[in-house]
Design a protein around this motif. Structure first.
Motif, PDB file in Angstrom:
ATOM      1  N   HIS A 147       0.841  -1.166   0.062  1.00 14.95           N
ATOM      2  CA  HIS A 147      -0.080  -0.015   0.075  1.00 14.95           C
ATOM      3  C   HIS A 147       0.970   1.057  -0.138  1.00 14.95           C
ATOM      4  O   HIS A 147       1.943   1.361   0.805  1.00 14.95           O
ATOM      5  CB  HIS A 147      -0.868  -0.045   1.203  1.00 14.95           C
ATOM      6  N   LEU A 148       0.421   2.300  -0.836  1.00 13.00           N
ATOM      7  CA  LEU A 148       1.092   3.552  -0.810  1.00 13.00           C
ATOM      8  C   LEU A 148       0.036   4.728  -0.754  1.00 13.00           C
ATOM      9  O   LEU A 148      -0.966   4.606  -1.273  1.00 13.00           O
ATOM     10  CB  LEU A 148       1.884   3.591  -2.089  1.00 13.00           C
ATOM     11  N   SER A 149       0.485   5.668   0.201  1.00 13.35           N
ATOM     12  CA  SER A 149      -0.427   6.705   0.450  1.00 13.35           C
ATOM     13  C   SER A 149       0.448   8.030  -0.260  1.00 13.35           C
ATOM     14  O   SER A 149       1.881   8.410   0.257  1.00 13.35           O
ATOM     15  CB  SER A 149      -0.767   7.026   1.747  1.00 13.35           C
ATOM     16  N   CYS A 150      -0.248   8.637  -1.052  1.00  9.04           N
ATOM     17  CA  CYS A 150       0.686   9.804  -1.984  1.00  9.04           C
ATOM     18  C   CYS A 150      -0.458  10.999  -1.684  1.00  9.04           C
ATOM     19  O   CYS A 150      -1.185  11.200  -2.393  1.00  9.04           O
ATOM     20  CB  CYS A 150       1.049   9.583  -3.230  1.00  9.04           C
ATOM     21  N   TYR A 151       0.133  11.906  -0.741  1.00  7.88           N
ATOM     22  CA  TYR A 151      -0.406  13.231  -0.502  1.00  7.88           C
ATOM     23  C   TYR A 151       0.326  14.437  -1.029  1.00  7.88           C
ATOM     24  O   TYR A 151       1.579  14.720  -1.090  1.00  7.88           O
ATOM     25  CB  TYR A 151      -0.485  13.427   0.936  1.00  7.88           C
ATOM     26  N   GLN A 152      -0.231  15.469  -1.603  1.00  8.72           N
ATOM     27  CA  GLN A 152       0.315  16.754  -1.804  1.00  8.72           C
ATOM     28  C   GLN A 152       0.425  17.437  -0.642  1.00  8.72           C
ATOM     29  O   GLN A 152      -0.615  17.660   0.117  1.00  8.72           O
ATOM     30  CB  GLN A 152      -0.395  17.534  -2.857  1.00  8.72           C
ATOM     31  N   LEU A 153       1.577  18.172  -0.459  1.00  4.90           N
ATOM     32  CA  LEU A 153       1.795  19.009   0.763  1.00  4.90           C
ATOM     33  C   LEU A 153       0.935  20.326   0.651  1.00  4.90           C
ATOM     34  O   LEU A 153       0.920  20.945  -0.183  1.00  4.90           O
ATOM     35  CB  LEU A 153       3.282  19.493   0.957  1.00  4.90           C
ATOM     36  N   THR A 154      -0.041  20.481   1.503  1.00  4.92           N
ATOM     37  CA  THR A 154      -0.985  21.582   1.840  1.00  4.92           C
ATOM     38  C   THR A 154      -0.290  22.456   3.162  1.00  4.92           C
ATOM     39  O   THR A 154      -0.244  22.031   3.933  1.00  4.92           O
ATOM     40  CB  THR A 154      -2.349  21.332   1.744  1.00  4.92           C
ATOM     41  N   LEU A 155      -0.677  23.776   3.007  1.00  5.06           N
ATOM     42  CA  LEU A 155      -0.646  24.741   3.904  1.00  5.06           C
ATOM     43  C   LEU A 155      -1.721  24.778   4.810  1.00  5.06           C
ATOM     44  O   LEU A 155      -2.533  25.272   4.726  1.00  5.06           O
ATOM     45  CB  LEU A 155      -0.139  26.002   3.581  1.00  5.06           C
ATOM     46  N   GLU A 156      -1.748  24.104   5.872  1.00  4.51           N
ATOM     47  CA  GLU A 156      -2.901  24.005   6.955  1.00  4.51           C
ATOM     48  C   GLU A 156      -2.931  25.018   7.878  1.00  4.51           C
ATOM     49  O   GLU A 156      -1.732  25.610   8.524  1.00  4.51           O
ATOM     50  CB  GLU A 156      -3.128  22.516   7.619  1.00  4.51           C
ATOM     51  N   GLY A 185       1.021  -1.568 -11.370  1.00  2.00           N
ATOM     52  CA  GLY A 185       0.026  -2.635 -10.741  1.00  2.00           C
ATOM     53  C   GLY A 185      -0.939  -2.335  -9.652  1.00  2.00           C
ATOM     54  O   GLY A 185      -1.418  -3.266  -8.858  1.00  2.00           O
ATOM     55  N   TYR A 186      -0.590  -1.058  -9.217  1.00  2.00           N
ATOM     56  CA  TYR A 186      -1.276  -0.553  -7.988  1.00  2.00           C
ATOM     57  C   TYR A 186      -2.621   0.065  -8.330  1.00  2.00           C
ATOM     58  O   TYR A 186      -2.861   0.570  -9.342  1.00  2.00           O
ATOM     59  CB  TYR A 186      -0.571   0.504  -7.200  1.00  2.00           C
ATOM     60  N   LEU A 187      -3.834  -0.486  -7.547  1.00  2.15           N
ATOM     61  CA  LEU A 187      -5.016   0.280  -7.802  1.00  2.15           C
ATOM     62  C   LEU A 187      -5.269   1.522  -7.173  1.00  2.15           C
ATOM     63  O   LEU A 187      -4.885   1.792  -5.932  1.00  2.15           O
ATOM     64  CB  LEU A 187      -6.218  -0.622  -7.055  1.00  2.15           C
ATOM     65  N   HIS A 188      -5.610   2.386  -7.799  1.00  7.07           N
ATOM     66  CA  HIS A 188      -5.865   4.115  -7.151  1.00  7.07           C
ATOM     67  C   HIS A 188      -7.279   3.737  -6.756  1.00  7.07           C
ATOM     68  O   HIS A 188      -8.337   4.136  -7.482  1.00  7.07           O
ATOM     69  CB  HIS A 188      -5.711   4.886  -8.443  1.00  7.07           C
ATOM     70  N   TYR A 189      -7.635   3.534  -5.264  1.00  7.63           N
ATOM     71  CA  TYR A 189      -8.763   3.263  -5.130  1.00  7.63           C
ATOM     72  C   TYR A 189      -9.499   4.522  -4.268  1.00  7.63           C
ATOM     73  O   TYR A 189     -10.757   4.623  -3.999  1.00  7.63           O
ATOM     74  CB  TYR A 189      -8.659   1.969  -4.210  1.00  7.63           C
ATOM     75  N   GLU A 190      -8.634   5.363  -3.720  1.00  6.18           N
ATOM     76  CA  GLU A 190      -9.184   6.456  -2.966  1.00  6.18           C
ATOM     77  C   GLU A 190      -8.311   7.555  -3.235  1.00  6.18           C
ATOM     78  O   GLU A 190      -7.292   7.517  -3.787  1.00  6.18           O
ATOM     79  CB  GLU A 190      -8.998   6.199  -1.600  1.00  6.18           C
ATOM     80  N   THR A 191      -8.779   8.874  -2.947  1.00  4.10           N
ATOM     81  CA  THR A 191      -7.945  10.173  -3.589  1.00  4.10           C
ATOM     82  C   THR A 191      -6.509   9.945  -3.360  1.00  4.10           C
ATOM     83  O   THR A 191      -5.818  10.166  -4.510  1.00  4.10           O
ATOM     84  CB  THR A 191      -8.464  11.373  -2.681  1.00  4.10           C
ATOM     85  N   SER A 192      -5.968   9.752  -2.216  1.00  4.46           N
ATOM     86  CA  SER A 192      -4.536   9.624  -2.129  1.00  4.46           C
ATOM     87  C   SER A 192      -3.900   8.217  -1.716  1.00  4.46           C
ATOM     88  O   SER A 192      -2.864   7.997  -1.303  1.00  4.46           O
ATOM     89  CB  SER A 192      -4.075  10.371  -0.983  1.00  4.46           C
ATOM     90  N   ALA A 193      -4.644   7.076  -2.011  1.00  2.08           N
ATOM     91  CA  ALA A 193      -4.412   5.718  -1.507  1.00  2.08           C
ATOM     92  C   ALA A 193      -4.125   5.009  -3.029  1.00  2.08           C
ATOM     93  O   ALA A 193      -5.085   4.932  -3.884  1.00  2.08           O
ATOM     94  CB  ALA A 193      -5.125   5.262  -0.699  1.00  2.08           C
ATOM     95  N   PHE A 194      -3.236   4.203  -2.803  1.00  2.00           N
ATOM     96  CA  PHE A 194      -3.111   3.079  -3.930  1.00  2.00           C
ATOM     97  C   PHE A 194      -2.603   1.822  -3.239  1.00  2.00           C
ATOM     98  O   PHE A 194      -1.989   1.878  -2.207  1.00  2.00           O
ATOM     99  CB  PHE A 194      -1.625   3.587  -4.866  1.00  2.00           C
ATOM    100  N   ALA A 195      -3.126   0.569  -3.884  1.00  2.00           N
ATOM    101  CA  ALA A 195      -2.848  -0.569  -3.253  1.00  2.00           C
ATOM    102  C   ALA A 195      -2.440  -1.552  -4.348  1.00  2.00           C
ATOM    103  O   ALA A 195      -3.152  -1.528  -5.075  1.00  2.00           O
ATOM    104  CB  ALA A 195      -4.040  -1.063  -2.176  1.00  2.00           C
ATOM    105  N   GLN A 196      -1.800  -2.608  -3.970  1.00  2.00           N
ATOM    106  CA  GLN A 196      -1.693  -3.880  -4.762  1.00  2.00           C
ATOM    107  C   GLN A 196      -3.124  -4.601  -4.505  1.00  2.00           C
ATOM    108  O   GLN A 196      -3.860  -4.352  -3.520  1.00  2.00           O
ATOM    109  CB  GLN A 196      -0.818  -4.875  -4.338  1.00  2.00           C
TER     110      GLN A 196
END
Length: 399
Positions: free
Chosen positions: A208-217, A250-261
């Motif tokens: 599993h990989l989570s890829c987020y864009q840095l945002t200024l909160e 081969g990773y599924l992009h199943y959620e906005t920032s989430a990818f999984a085998q």
């Protein structure tokens, strides 16, 4: 893996709301509020540990907090546990073992429940991975963010790229399922550097990989002293390139920032996005519970010392309110539209007790604008809707 409400596959007749009418799946979130150092981009409820963490007292407070909440969830099975923070890997293996043992003795935890613990790749924390696995943690989530020492320094991280790689090697020895958190759009980062981080992560074959864009909160150091970030178009290019690279791998992009085998999606987070229930315990933890007459939201006391005091007084909950019926459509869509495959239309009625027709005008307009697609079997964001998710969600806020 824990069981979750499935999304109807293409070609199958749509479900009726009655099939979903039982109580939503229930997850347990446990918050550990301490960090070695507060990252300048972080807006989570985390606090620098300036002295030794009161581990024993805090674990006892978590158990007492759980016991006080049992009347709200009595008889319900827990499908997943997520121990987040802060930095949960500051808690010893013995502490996590005592905590999970206490949880199992008080709630009905599914035998195959997903049990995730967030960890930092620091050397001291990584040394505890074997103990966490022995305690019953079966999924680890590592906050890598980047493998580039320059970018890690800009993010205020206390680990380096080589230390991150060693931690991943160690995690892979003890956990079949582990997630790596990465960020892109970092100060001074180029497209090539963003892809290099992804390629380095892929070399470890994470499930599993989570890829987020840095945002200024708001209320962060970066908000007060903003770094120079790549332009919006450059960040969009990074996002598209990362999505393409992971699809090729081969990773599924199943959620906005989430990818999984395939088969390794995060079950705990899927329950959030499908508007399931979750009990949150620990300092600042949030929860959402469906009762017979209302949807209840709770928040625990945020400051660790105050949380310990309030638990001792039998009052761990700081705020509690029932979600207004008019707010349920937006809350549902805010979660479900994060899923790239969308949701079964019948789930909307089951989770909100409102007919789907209540948002028909908003659905029609979003569809006409190319942000959403729908059929008898599913409602889902288009690729454009995924990339402009806030714009899509604003349509339902008006509803």
């Amino acid at each position: 893996m824990a069981r979750v409400i499935p999304i109807a596959p293409a070609g199958r007749a749509a479900r009726s709301a009655l099939e979903f009418r039982s109580q939503p799946p229930l997850a347990l979130y446990i918050h550990i509020p301490w960090c070695v150092q507060k990252c300048p981009y972080c807006d989570f409820n985390s606090h620098e540990a300036r002295r030794e963490i009161p581990e024993e007292a805090y674990v006892a407070a978590l158990v007492a907090d759980l016991e006080s909440a049992l009347p709200l969830v009595w008889g319900r099975r827990v499908v997943s546990i997520f121990i987040g923070g802060g930095t949960p890997s500051l808690i010893s293996g013995e502490g996590i073992d005592a905590l999970l043992t206490a949880v199992r003795s008080r709630v009905q935890l599914l035998p195959d429940a997903e049990v995730t613990l967030e960890a930092n790749p620091g050397t001291a924390e990584a040394g505890r991975f074997a103990a966490y696995r022995a305690a019953g943690v079966n999924r680890l989530s590592l906050g890598i963010q980047s493998f580039d020492d320059r970018h890690l320094k800009a993010l205020g991280r206390i680990h380096g790229g080589d230390e991150a790689k060693r931690a991943i090697d160690l995690a892979a020895r003890h956990f079949e399922r582990f997630n790596l958190d990465l960020m892109y759009g970092l100060p001074g980062q180029t497209l090539a550097e963003a892809i290099a981080d992804v390629d380095t992560a892929l070399a470890f074959a994470p499930k599993h990989l989570s890829c987020y864009q840095l945002t200024l909160e708001p209320n962060t150091r970066f908000a007060a002293e903003p770094p120079v970030l790549p332009e919006a178009d450059a960040c969009a290019d990074m996002q598209e390139a990362i999505e393409a690279r992971l699809a090729t791998a081969g990773y599924l992009h199943y959620e906005t920032s989430a990818f999984a085998q395939p088969g390794f999606q995060c079950q705990h987070n899927l329950n959030y996005w499908l508007f399931g229930d979750y009990l949150g315990i620990g300092a600042g933890a949030h929860g959402k519970l469906t009762l017979h007459d209302r949807v209840l939201r709770q928040m625990r006391w945020k400051q660790p010392a105050q949380y310990l005091q309030q638990v001792a007084a039998g009052q761990p909950v700081h705020e509690e309110f029932a979600v207004a019926a008019d707010d349920l459509p937006f809350e549902f869509m805010m979660n479900a539209l994060r899923l790239c495959d969308g949701f079964d239309p019948a789930l909307f009625e089951a989770r909100t007790t409102l007919p789907l027709f209540a948002i028909e005008n908003e659905l029609r307009r979003a569809e006409a604008d190319g942000l959403l697609v729908r059929s008898m079997e599913r409602i889902a964001p288009t690729v454009r809707g995924q990339h402009f998710l806030n714009e899509l969600l604003r349509r339902f806020l008006a509803a």
